[in-house]
Design a protein around this motif. Structure first.
Motif, PDB file in Angstrom:
ATOM      1  N   LEU A 157      10.832  13.460  -7.843  1.00 11.28           N
ATOM      2  CA  LEU A 157       9.659  13.377  -8.709  1.00 11.28           C
ATOM      3  C   LEU A 157      10.106  13.418 -10.164  1.00 11.28           C
ATOM      4  CD1 LEU A 157       6.877  15.735  -7.283  1.00 11.28           C
ATOM      5  CD2 LEU A 157       6.876  13.252  -7.359  1.00 11.28           C
ATOM      6  N   GLU A 158       9.522  12.564 -10.966  1.00  9.50           N
ATOM      7  CA  GLU A 158       9.704  12.597 -12.417  1.00  9.50           C
ATOM      8  C   GLU A 158       8.336  12.400 -13.040  1.00  9.50           C
ATOM      9  OE1 GLU A 158      12.615   9.796 -13.846  1.00  9.50           O
ATOM     10  OE2 GLU A 158      14.243  10.769 -12.750  1.00  9.50           O
ATOM     11  N   ASN A 159       7.914  13.337 -13.853  1.00 12.33           N
ATOM     12  CA  ASN A 159       6.596  13.280 -14.484  1.00 12.33           C
ATOM     13  C   ASN A 159       5.491  13.078 -13.457  1.00 12.33           C
ATOM     14  OD1 ASN A 159       7.740  13.569 -17.083  1.00 12.33           O
ATOM     15  ND2 ASN A 159       8.207  11.384 -17.090  1.00 12.33           N
ATOM     16  N   GLU A 160       5.598  13.819 -12.347  1.00 16.90           N
ATOM     17  CA  GLU A 160       4.629  13.796 -11.255  1.00 16.90           C
ATOM     18  C   GLU A 160       4.500  12.437 -10.567  1.00 16.90           C
ATOM     19  OE1 GLU A 160       0.942  15.756 -12.056  1.00 16.90           O
ATOM     20  OE2 GLU A 160       1.891  17.215 -13.359  1.00 16.90           O
ATOM     21  N   LYS A 161       5.535  11.614 -10.651  1.00 22.14           N
ATOM     22  CA  LYS A 161       5.576  10.331  -9.959  1.00 22.14           C
ATOM     23  C   LYS A 161       6.843  10.259  -9.120  1.00 22.14           C
ATOM     24  CE  LYS A 161       2.775   7.557 -13.013  1.00 22.14           C
ATOM     25  NZ  LYS A 161       2.455   6.171 -13.272  1.00 22.14           N
TER      26      LYS A 161
ATOM     27  N   LYS B 294       0.856  -1.178   0.000  1.00 22.51           N
ATOM     28  CA  LYS B 294       0.000   0.000   0.000  1.00 22.51           C
ATOM     29  C   LYS B 294       0.898   1.236   0.000  1.00 22.51           C
ATOM     30  CE  LYS B 294      -3.367   2.494   2.726  1.00 22.51           C
ATOM     31  NZ  LYS B 294      -3.981   2.642   4.035  1.00 22.51           N
ATOM     32  N   VAL B 295       0.573   2.218  -0.823  1.00 22.28           N
ATOM     33  CA  VAL B 295       1.367   3.443  -0.931  1.00 22.28           C
ATOM     34  C   VAL B 295       0.497   4.642  -0.561  1.00 22.28           C
ATOM     35  CG1 VAL B 295       2.739   4.897  -2.465  1.00 22.28           C
ATOM     36  CG2 VAL B 295       2.758   2.415  -2.763  1.00 22.28           C
ATOM     37  N   THR B 296       1.025   5.485   0.330  1.00 19.11           N
ATOM     38  CA  THR B 296       0.307   6.677   0.770  1.00 19.11           C
ATOM     39  C   THR B 296       1.195   7.902   0.577  1.00 19.11           C
ATOM     40  OG1 THR B 296      -0.750   5.344   2.476  1.00 19.11           O
ATOM     41  CG2 THR B 296      -0.933   7.711   2.704  1.00 19.11           C
ATOM     42  N   TRP B 297       0.641   8.948  -0.039  1.00 20.34           N
ATOM     43  CA  TRP B 297       1.362  10.198  -0.260  1.00 20.34           C
ATOM     44  C   TRP B 297       0.898  11.228   0.762  1.00 20.34           C
ATOM     45  CZ3 TRP B 297       5.396  12.375  -2.315  1.00 20.34           C
ATOM     46  CH2 TRP B 297       5.421  13.754  -2.497  1.00 20.34           C
ATOM     47  N   ASN B 298       1.837  11.945   1.389  1.00 18.43           N
ATOM     48  CA  ASN B 298       1.523  13.011   2.332  1.00 18.43           C
ATOM     49  C   ASN B 298       1.953  14.321   1.679  1.00 18.43           C
ATOM     50  OD1 ASN B 298       1.573  14.981   4.361  1.00 18.43           O
ATOM     51  ND2 ASN B 298       2.003  13.461   5.942  1.00 18.43           N
ATOM     52  N   ASP B 299       0.977  15.092   1.227  1.00 20.10           N
ATOM     53  CA  ASP B 299       1.257  16.338   0.513  1.00 20.10           C
ATOM     54  C   ASP B 299       1.852  17.409   1.432  1.00 20.10           C
ATOM     55  OD1 ASP B 299       1.266  17.496  -2.031  1.00 20.10           O
ATOM     56  OD2 ASP B 299      -0.575  18.618  -1.624  1.00 20.10           O
ATOM     57  N   ASN B 300       1.524  17.368   2.734  1.00 20.87           N
ATOM     58  CA  ASN B 300       2.015  18.388   3.675  1.00 20.87           C
ATOM     59  C   ASN B 300       3.533  18.387   3.788  1.00 20.87           C
ATOM     60  OD1 ASN B 300      -0.568  19.300   4.250  1.00 20.87           O
ATOM     61  ND2 ASN B 300      -0.835  17.838   5.917  1.00 20.87           N
ATOM     62  N   ASP B 301       4.125  17.205   3.962  1.00 20.36           N
ATOM     63  CA  ASP B 301       5.590  17.163   4.091  1.00 20.36           C
ATOM     64  C   ASP B 301       6.272  16.526   2.885  1.00 20.36           C
ATOM     65  OD1 ASP B 301       5.072  14.469   4.451  1.00 20.36           O
ATOM     66  OD2 ASP B 301       6.003  14.334   6.424  1.00 20.36           O
ATOM     67  N   ARG B 302       5.493  16.282   1.830  1.00 16.33           N
ATOM     68  CA  ARG B 302       6.001  15.711   0.577  1.00 16.33           C
ATOM     69  C   ARG B 302       6.755  14.403   0.830  1.00 16.33           C
ATOM     70  NH1 ARG B 302       6.190  19.101  -3.983  1.00 16.33           N
ATOM     71  NH2 ARG B 302       8.247  18.329  -4.534  1.00 16.33           N
TER      72      ARG B 302
ATOM     73  N   ASN C 215       5.761  -4.272   7.684  1.00 24.39           N
ATOM     74  CA  ASN C 215       6.925  -3.430   7.390  1.00 24.39           C
ATOM     75  C   ASN C 215       6.490  -2.113   6.755  1.00 24.39           C
ATOM     76  OD1 ASN C 215       8.923  -5.375   8.211  1.00 24.39           O
ATOM     77  ND2 ASN C 215       8.292  -6.534   6.419  1.00 24.39           N
ATOM     78  N   THR C 216       7.171  -1.037   7.162  1.00 23.46           N
ATOM     79  CA  THR C 216       6.853   0.293   6.655  1.00 23.46           C
ATOM     80  C   THR C 216       8.120   1.017   6.234  1.00 23.46           C
ATOM     81  OG1 THR C 216       4.968   0.441   8.143  1.00 23.46           O
ATOM     82  CG2 THR C 216       5.759   2.499   7.226  1.00 23.46           C
ATOM     83  N   LEU C 217       8.062   1.653   5.067  1.00 24.66           N
ATOM     84  CA  LEU C 217       9.156   2.464   4.543  1.00 24.66           C
ATOM     85  C   LEU C 217       8.592   3.854   4.289  1.00 24.66           C
ATOM     86  CD1 LEU C 217      11.687   1.593   1.796  1.00 24.66           C
ATOM     87  CD2 LEU C 217      10.301   3.634   1.565  1.00 24.66           C
ATOM     88  N   THR C 218       9.268   4.890   4.802  1.00 29.76           N
ATOM     89  CA  THR C 218       8.851   6.278   4.590  1.00 29.76           C
ATOM     90  C   THR C 218      10.035   7.076   4.088  1.00 29.76           C
ATOM     91  OG1 THR C 218       7.236   6.106   6.376  1.00 29.76           O
ATOM     92  CG2 THR C 218       7.818   8.316   5.663  1.00 29.76           C
ATOM     93  N   ALA C 219       9.783   7.925   3.079  1.00 27.21           N
ATOM     94  CA  ALA C 219      10.847   8.767   2.531  1.00 27.21           C
ATOM     95  C   ALA C 219      10.260  10.091   2.071  1.00 27.21           C
ATOM     96  CB  ALA C 219      11.537   8.068   1.368  1.00 27.21           C
ATOM     97  N   LYS C 220      11.070  11.152   2.183  1.00 26.72           N
ATOM     98  CA  LYS C 220      10.667  12.480   1.724  1.00 26.72           C
ATOM     99  C   LYS C 220      11.370  12.804   0.419  1.00 26.72           C
ATOM    100  CE  LYS C 220       9.706  14.472   6.216  1.00 26.72           C
ATOM    101  NZ  LYS C 220       9.932  15.582   7.129  1.00 26.72           N
TER     102      LYS C 220
END
Length: 113
Positions: free
Chosen positions: A95-99, A52-60, A69-74
């Motif tokens: 980010l490349e092409n908004e991904k 599962k992938v979750t994006w956090n727009d506040n801290d990018r 298991n959890t992996l988080t990166a900014k």
């Protein structure tokens, strides 16, 4: 049984014996210090492997969860957090092409667990 043992265990000259204490931790396996600087589309690869992938727009930042298991990166960071521990990345998350793109070897090691 004997033909199968002979086939898979070198005619009874080998066996399945191992030592648990010699295995690296997940963080050690994920931390890739080689020359592989390739990047992959994080969401595409993670979701294809059942994560599962979750994006956090506040801290990018992006969080990938697979099992327990959890992996988080900014974005822009050369470190990630895996199960609460910081690991070094060979190249920055970007980010490349908004991904979000992420170091391929590190992501594959994480997703293989």
């Amino acid at each position: 049984m004997s033909p199968l043992i002979d086939k898979y265990w070198d005619g009874k000259r080998s066996g399945a014996v191992g030592y648990i204490s010699g295995l690296p931790s997940m963080e050690q396996m994920i931390e890739w210090k080689d020359t592989d600087n390739t990047l992959s589309m994080l969401r595409d690869m993670a979701e294809a492997k059942g994560a599962k992938v979750t994006w956090n727009d506040n801290d990018r930042s992006v969080t990938v969860t697979k099992g327990s298991n959890t992996l988080t990166a900014k974005l822009g960071s050369v470190t990630a957090t895996v199960n609460g521990k910081e690991v070094n990345l060979p190249t920055a998350v970007k980010l490349e092409n908004e991904k979000t793109v992420f170091p391929t070897a590190t992501l594959m090691n994480f997703l293989s667990k």
